[in-house]
Design a protein around this motif. Structure first.
Motif, PDB file in Angstrom:
ATOM      1  N   MET A 211      53.976  -3.482  66.966  1.00  0.00           N
ATOM      2  CA  MET A 211      52.586  -3.538  67.861  1.00  0.00           C
ATOM      3  C   MET A 211      53.139  -2.391  68.703  1.00  0.00           C
ATOM      4  O   MET A 211      52.097  -1.309  69.114  1.00  0.00           O
ATOM      5  CB  MET A 211      52.622  -4.859  68.096  1.00  0.00           C
ATOM      6  N   LYS A 215      51.515   1.074  68.635  1.00  0.00           N
ATOM      7  CA  LYS A 215      49.920   1.550  70.284  1.00  0.00           C
ATOM      8  C   LYS A 215      50.452   2.728  70.734  1.00  0.00           C
ATOM      9  O   LYS A 215      49.893   3.659  70.912  1.00  0.00           O
ATOM     10  CB  LYS A 215      50.497   0.196  71.170  1.00  0.00           C
ATOM     11  N   ASP A 236      41.799   6.666  63.587  1.00  0.00           N
ATOM     12  CA  ASP A 236      41.766   6.069  62.507  1.00  0.00           C
ATOM     13  C   ASP A 236      42.297   4.888  61.706  1.00  0.00           C
ATOM     14  O   ASP A 236      42.455   3.942  62.034  1.00  0.00           O
ATOM     15  CB  ASP A 236      39.646   6.361  62.489  1.00  0.00           C
ATOM     16  N   CYS A 239      44.859   3.142  62.635  1.00  0.00           N
ATOM     17  CA  CYS A 239      44.853   1.681  63.595  1.00  0.00           C
ATOM     18  C   CYS A 239      44.395   0.801  62.481  1.00  0.00           C
ATOM     19  O   CYS A 239      45.152   0.117  62.708  1.00  0.00           O
ATOM     20  CB  CYS A 239      43.402   2.611  64.403  1.00  0.00           C
ATOM     21  N   LYS A 240      44.485   1.311  61.302  1.00  0.00           N
ATOM     22  CA  LYS A 240      43.577   1.038  60.016  1.00  0.00           C
ATOM     23  C   LYS A 240      45.635   0.298  59.658  1.00  0.00           C
ATOM     24  O   LYS A 240      45.929  -0.925  59.466  1.00  0.00           O
ATOM     25  CB  LYS A 240      43.264   1.484  59.030  1.00  0.00           C
ATOM     26  N   ALA A 242      48.595   0.309  61.650  1.00  0.00           N
ATOM     27  CA  ALA A 242      48.691  -1.317  62.011  1.00  0.00           C
ATOM     28  C   ALA A 242      48.189  -2.027  62.028  1.00  0.00           C
ATOM     29  O   ALA A 242      49.188  -3.008  62.579  1.00  0.00           O
ATOM     30  CB  ALA A 242      48.162  -0.611  63.928  1.00  0.00           C
ATOM     31  N   GLU A 243      46.165  -2.689  61.756  1.00  0.00           N
ATOM     32  CA  GLU A 243      46.370  -3.680  61.996  1.00  0.00           C
ATOM     33  C   GLU A 243      46.797  -3.881  60.853  1.00  0.00           C
ATOM     34  O   GLU A 243      46.921  -5.674  60.323  1.00  0.00           O
ATOM     35  CB  GLU A 243      45.172  -3.309  61.298  1.00  0.00           C
ATOM     36  N   GLU A 244      47.189  -3.590  59.584  1.00  0.00           N
ATOM     37  CA  GLU A 244      47.846  -3.784  58.391  1.00  0.00           C
ATOM     38  C   GLU A 244      49.139  -4.543  58.156  1.00  0.00           C
ATOM     39  O   GLU A 244      49.405  -5.583  58.138  1.00  0.00           O
ATOM     40  CB  GLU A 244      47.881  -2.992  57.380  1.00  0.00           C
ATOM     41  N   LYS A 245      50.165  -3.557  59.199  1.00  0.00           N
ATOM     42  CA  LYS A 245      51.243  -4.043  59.534  1.00  0.00           C
ATOM     43  C   LYS A 245      51.597  -5.534  60.493  1.00  0.00           C
ATOM     44  O   LYS A 245      52.059  -6.407  60.862  1.00  0.00           O
ATOM     45  CB  LYS A 245      52.132  -3.083  60.385  1.00  0.00           C
ATOM     46  N   ALA A 246      50.633  -5.538  61.100  1.00  0.00           N
ATOM     47  CA  ALA A 246      50.035  -6.805  62.028  1.00  0.00           C
ATOM     48  C   ALA A 246      50.163  -7.809  61.184  1.00  0.00           C
ATOM     49  O   ALA A 246      50.642  -9.157  61.462  1.00  0.00           O
ATOM     50  CB  ALA A 246      49.282  -6.301  63.114  1.00  0.00           C
ATOM     51  N   LYS A 247      49.249  -7.790  60.715  1.00  0.00           N
ATOM     52  CA  LYS A 247      48.459  -8.535  59.786  1.00  0.00           C
ATOM     53  C   LYS A 247      49.905  -9.506  58.839  1.00  0.00           C
ATOM     54  O   LYS A 247      50.564 -10.043  58.191  1.00  0.00           O
ATOM     55  CB  LYS A 247      47.190  -8.418  58.295  1.00  0.00           C
ATOM     56  N   GLU A 250      52.015 -11.481  60.922  1.00  0.00           N
ATOM     57  CA  GLU A 250      51.722 -12.577  61.314  1.00  0.00           C
ATOM     58  C   GLU A 250      52.106 -13.189  59.633  1.00  0.00           C
ATOM     59  O   GLU A 250      52.233 -14.504  59.524  1.00  0.00           O
ATOM     60  CB  GLU A 250      50.441 -12.414  61.313  1.00  0.00           C
TER      61      GLU A 250
END
Length: 330
Positions: A211, A215, A236, A239-240, A242-247, A250
């Protein structure tokens, strides 16, 4: 004490018969005290005779406890312990068990005759002598409880005995289940704990690093794409990503919960296997359970069919079932 000394120092001819007998008893007790390990029975016997005959009064003592304390350095409480041992155990047991010492002998003397015989038949004097006082007390408590249970069951009606037996089987089954569960936990808990800690830490660290990097990348991309639509589109997309990697990070953090669920399933499977093994070791009980389950299924079907009959037929069928059960002794 002065009178005691005076009586002892008298010539035998000067003493009264009572004084002479008391002095003899006194001298015997002195000797018995010196030989307490080898002649504990004699000491206990002579103290009892001195007390019961009140010979100490002839020696100038108004109380037996004063006599034992002042003349022999034996506390009144201890003297009465010696007497109680003699009264409970007798000369024969004392002669063979004097090496046990007063405390252990008192513990054995606290048992009744049957309990005492049970203990002495199971353990030799040498074995009891090698034990400490707490171990001997544990044995006497165990014997006492066993005798109480035997007495309780001997007086219990047969129906209650059968009920107790069923309860004992159920309790033993519960003990086995708990034992297996505890064993499984002891085998897996530490491993699960370590894995969970490592997995959680690794997932958190990786997610935090990812993250932070994303960022920083996003910040750089936004700065570079301030006046550039293509760069903005790239930002963009980043960003997507990054969101996928964050998911995914988790999901990695949730691995420990999945592992825990898997271990729980293994534990349940283990318990089922152990129970099956235990049941298979008793074929008669297994056959009974099989028949019982079949009877339950059949009875459930009968109850469902019974509800569809008229009230008159239901009453007749219920009476017939009751008659069959009574004929079976149930």
């Amino acid at each position: 004490m002065n009178e005691l000394t005076l009586v002892i120092e008298m010539n035998e001819a000067q003493r009264t018969p009572e004084q002479h007998q008391a002095v003899i008893m006194h001298e015997r007790i002195v000797y018995d005290k010196q030989m307490v390990e080898a002649g504990l029975a004699n000491l206990c016997r002579d103290l009892k005779e001195m007390r019961d005959g009140k010979h100490y009064t002839v020696l100038g003592f108004g109380d037996f406890g004063d006599y034992t304390e002042q003349a022999h350095g034996i506390g009144a409480r201890q003297a009465y312990k010696y007497i109680r041992i003699y009264e409970k155990l007798g000369v024969e047991i004392l002669n063979s068990s004097s090496k046990l010492g007063v405390t252990k002998l008192l513990e054995i003397a606290s048992l009744d005759k049957d309990e005492r015989e049970e203990l002495l038949s199971e353990y030799s004097t040498e074995e009891l002598a090698a034990m400490n006082t707490d171990e001997v007390k544990h044995l006497t408590d165990k014997v006492r409880k066993l005798e109480e249970q035997l007495s309780f069951f001997e007086n219990m009606p047969k129906e209650q005995l059968r009920e107790k037996a069923v309860q004992a089987d159920t309790a033993r089954e519960d003990e086995i289940r708990v034992e297996i569960e505890n064993r499984m936990r002891s085998e897996y808990d530490e491993e699960i704990k370590k894995y969970r800690l490592n997995a959680d830490k690794e997932a958190r660290d990786k997610a935090s690093e990812e993250m932070k990097r994303l960022k920083d990348d996003l910040k750089a991309l936004k700065a570079a794409a301030k006046d550039n639509s293509a760069a903005l589109a790239k930002a963009d997309a980043a960003c997507k990503a990054a969101e996928e990697k964050a998911k995914k990070a988790e999901e990695a953090a949730a691995n420990s919960a999945k592992l825990e669920a898997r271990v729980k399933a293994i534990e349940e499977e283990k318990i089922a296997i152990e129970k099956q093994i235990r049941l298979s070791a008793d074929p008669e009980f297994t056959r009974f359970k099989f028949l019982f389950e079949a009877w339950q299924n059949a009875f459930a079907a009968m109850a469902e069919q019974l509800s569809k009959l008229s009230e008159d037929k239901q009453s007749k069928m219920k009476q017939a079932i009751k008659t069959v059960l009574e004929g079976m002794g149930l």
